[in-house]
Design a protein around this motif. Structure first.
Motif, mmCIF file in Angstrom:
data_model
loop_
_atom_site.group_PDB
_atom_site.id
_atom_site.type_symbol
_atom_site.label_atom_id
_atom_site.label_comp_id
_atom_site.label_asym_id
_atom_site.label_seq_id
_atom_site.Cartn_x
_atom_site.Cartn_y
_atom_site.Cartn_z
ATOM 1 N N ASN A 34 -28.768 88.909 -29.565
ATOM 2 C CA ASN A 34 -29.698 89.430 -30.561
ATOM 3 C C ASN A 34 -30.694 88.389 -31.057
ATOM 4 O O ASN A 34 -31.445 88.656 -31.998
ATOM 5 C CB ASN A 34 -28.944 90.033 -31.750
ATOM 6 N N GLY A 35 -30.702 87.221 -30.454
ATOM 7 C CA GLY A 35 -31.698 86.220 -30.796
ATOM 8 C C GLY A 35 -31.419 85.427 -32.059
ATOM 9 O O GLY A 35 -32.225 84.581 -32.450
ATOM 10 N N GLN A 36 -30.299 85.677 -32.706
ATOM 11 C CA GLN A 36 -29.996 84.966 -33.944
ATOM 12 C C GLN A 36 -29.391 83.600 -33.659
ATOM 13 O O GLN A 36 -28.744 83.395 -32.630
ATOM 14 C CB GLN A 36 -29.049 85.796 -34.809
ATOM 15 N N GLU A 37 -29.620 82.690 -34.606
ATOM 16 C CA GLU A 37 -29.064 81.342 -34.492
ATOM 17 C C GLU A 37 -27.870 81.184 -35.414
ATOM 18 O O GLU A 37 -27.835 81.736 -36.512
ATOM 19 C CB GLU A 37 -30.119 80.294 -34.844
ATOM 20 N N PHE A 38 -26.903 80.416 -34.958
ATOM 21 C CA PHE A 38 -25.722 80.093 -35.751
ATOM 22 C C PHE A 38 -25.531 78.579 -35.695
ATOM 23 O O PHE A 38 -25.177 78.037 -34.644
ATOM 24 C CB PHE A 38 -24.486 80.810 -35.207
ATOM 25 N N ASN A 39 -25.813 77.937 -36.812
ATOM 26 C CA ASN A 39 -25.713 76.472 -36.879
ATOM 27 C C ASN A 39 -26.549 75.806 -35.782
ATOM 28 O O ASN A 39 -26.115 74.851 -35.131
ATOM 29 C CB ASN A 39 -24.248 76.029 -36.756
ATOM 30 N N GLY A 40 -27.753 76.343 -35.587
ATOM 31 C CA GLY A 40 -28.671 75.752 -34.629
ATOM 32 C C GLY A 40 -28.448 76.150 -33.187
ATOM 33 O O GLY A 40 -29.166 75.678 -32.305
ATOM 34 N N LYS A 41 -27.466 77.021 -32.923
ATOM 35 C CA LYS A 41 -27.195 77.464 -31.559
ATOM 36 C C LYS A 41 -27.285 78.985 -31.495
ATOM 37 O O LYS A 41 -27.106 79.683 -32.486
ATOM 38 C CB LYS A 41 -25.803 76.996 -31.108
ATOM 39 N N SER A 42 -27.546 79.485 -30.292
ATOM 40 C CA SER A 42 -27.584 80.925 -30.090
ATOM 41 C C SER A 42 -26.319 81.369 -29.372
ATOM 42 O O SER A 42 -25.547 80.554 -28.865
ATOM 43 C CB SER A 42 -28.818 81.308 -29.277
#
Length: 248
Positions: A44-52
Motif C-alpha cells: 500500500n505504499g506506506q512506510e514503517f520506520n523508514g521501510k516499506s
C-alpha cells in the motif's frame, strides 16, 4: 508460478481478509483470469520506520463481480534509493510523459513534478489536468508494482516551471543543459540526500528560464557529449546519480 504484485490503497494487516477493490478485481480476475487459491503480493505504499512492506496473500472467494484476499505475513523491503530525487519534468506530448514517469519510477525517483515552460507544447485545462494527473499517478503505481518498490512516488499537479524552481528547497539543485561543460561527478553528494532535478522540454529551456534557474541556485550539468530527449534524460540522470551516490 508467476506471483502477481498489486498496489491496494488501504490499510493492510497480517492474518486478515480484505475485499478486493474493483480495479484490482478487474485486473486479477477478469484480465489475468486468476482463481481462488492463487498467491499474490500486495502493498500500500506506506512506510514503517523508514521501510516499506509487501504482504503475502492468497486470492479467495472469487465470484462473478467480487473477490477477496487473505493476507498472511509481510516482508520488509529495502530497495528505496538513499538519494531522494524530485524530478521537475517539463510536460511532453503523447506517450513521452508516460514513459518518463514509468522509467523514472523504475530508476528510483522520489517524486515527480510536471512543469509548464515557455517552449512546452502541452496545454491542459483544469478538468483535463485532473484526468491526466490521475493517469500519471496510475502509471507510477503500475511501475512500482512491476519493479518491486514498496513506495509509490507522488506525481504532483502541474505547475509553472518558474514557480517550482523558485520555491523548491532541496539541498542540491541540478538542471540538464547540453551546453554545460560541468559533469555531474564534480559535485559532492548532498548532505541531506535530497536533489531537485530540472528537465527541460523537447525544444530546451529558454534563455530566460536558464538564467532564472541559475539565480534560484540550480547548477547546469552535463551527462556527456550527446543530446538526450526529454523523456530519456531523467532516466539517464537518475541512473548516474544512483551510481555516484545511491545504491548501484
Amino acid at each position: 508460478m508467476r506471483i502477481p504484485r498489486i498496489f491496494i490503497d488501504t490499510e493492510l494487516n497480517e492474518n486478515s481478509t480484505l475485499a478486493l477493490p474493483d480495479s484490482a478485481f478487474q485486473h486479477l480476475c477478469k484480465v489475468l483470469r486468476l482463481k481462488s487459491g492463487h498467491p499474490l503480493r500486495v502493498f500500500n505504499g506506506q512506510e514503517f520506520n523508514g521501510k516499506s512492506r509487501q504482504y503475502n496473500a492468497t486470492l479467495s472467494d472469487v465470484e462473478k463481480r467480487s473477490a477477496s484476499i487473505q493476507i498472511a505475513d509481510f516482508e520488509e523491503l529495502e530497495n528505496e534509493s538513499p538519494i531522494q530525487v524530485t524530478v521537475g519534468q517539463t510536460l511532453s506530448r503523447g506517450e513521452r510523459m508516460d514513459y518518463a514517469i514509468q522509467k523514472s519510477v523504475e530508476a528510483g525517483v522520489f517524486a515527480i513534478q510536471p512543469l509548464f515552460s515557455e517552449r512546452c507544447e502541452v496545454k491542459l485545462q483544469d478538468s483535463r489536468a485532473e484526468k491526466r494527473l490521475q493517469h500519471w499517478q496510475q502509471v507510477a503505481i503500475s511501475a512500482a508494482e512491476q519493479c518491486g518498490r514498496g513506495i509509490v512516488p507522488t506525481v504532483y499537479p502541474p505547475i509553472e516551471l518558474t514557480e517550482w524552481i523558485t520555491n523548491c528547497n532541496e539541498m542540491l539543485k541540478l538542471t540538464l543543459h547540453h551546453h554545460s561543460a560541468k559533469p555531474i561527478r564534480q559535485f559532492e553528494k548532498p548532505s541531506n540526500n535530497r536533489i531537485a532535478l530540472l528537465i527541460g522540454p523537447e525544444g530546451g529551456l529558454s534563455e530566460k528560464e536558464v538564467q532564472l534557474s541559475e539565480k534560484s541556485g540550480f547548477n547546469a550539468i552535463s551527462l556527456g557529449p550527446r543530446v538526450l530527449r526529454t523523456e530519456t534524460a531523467p532516466i539517464v540522470a537518475l541512473s548516474v546519480i544512483n551510481a555516484l551516490w545511491g545504491d548501484i
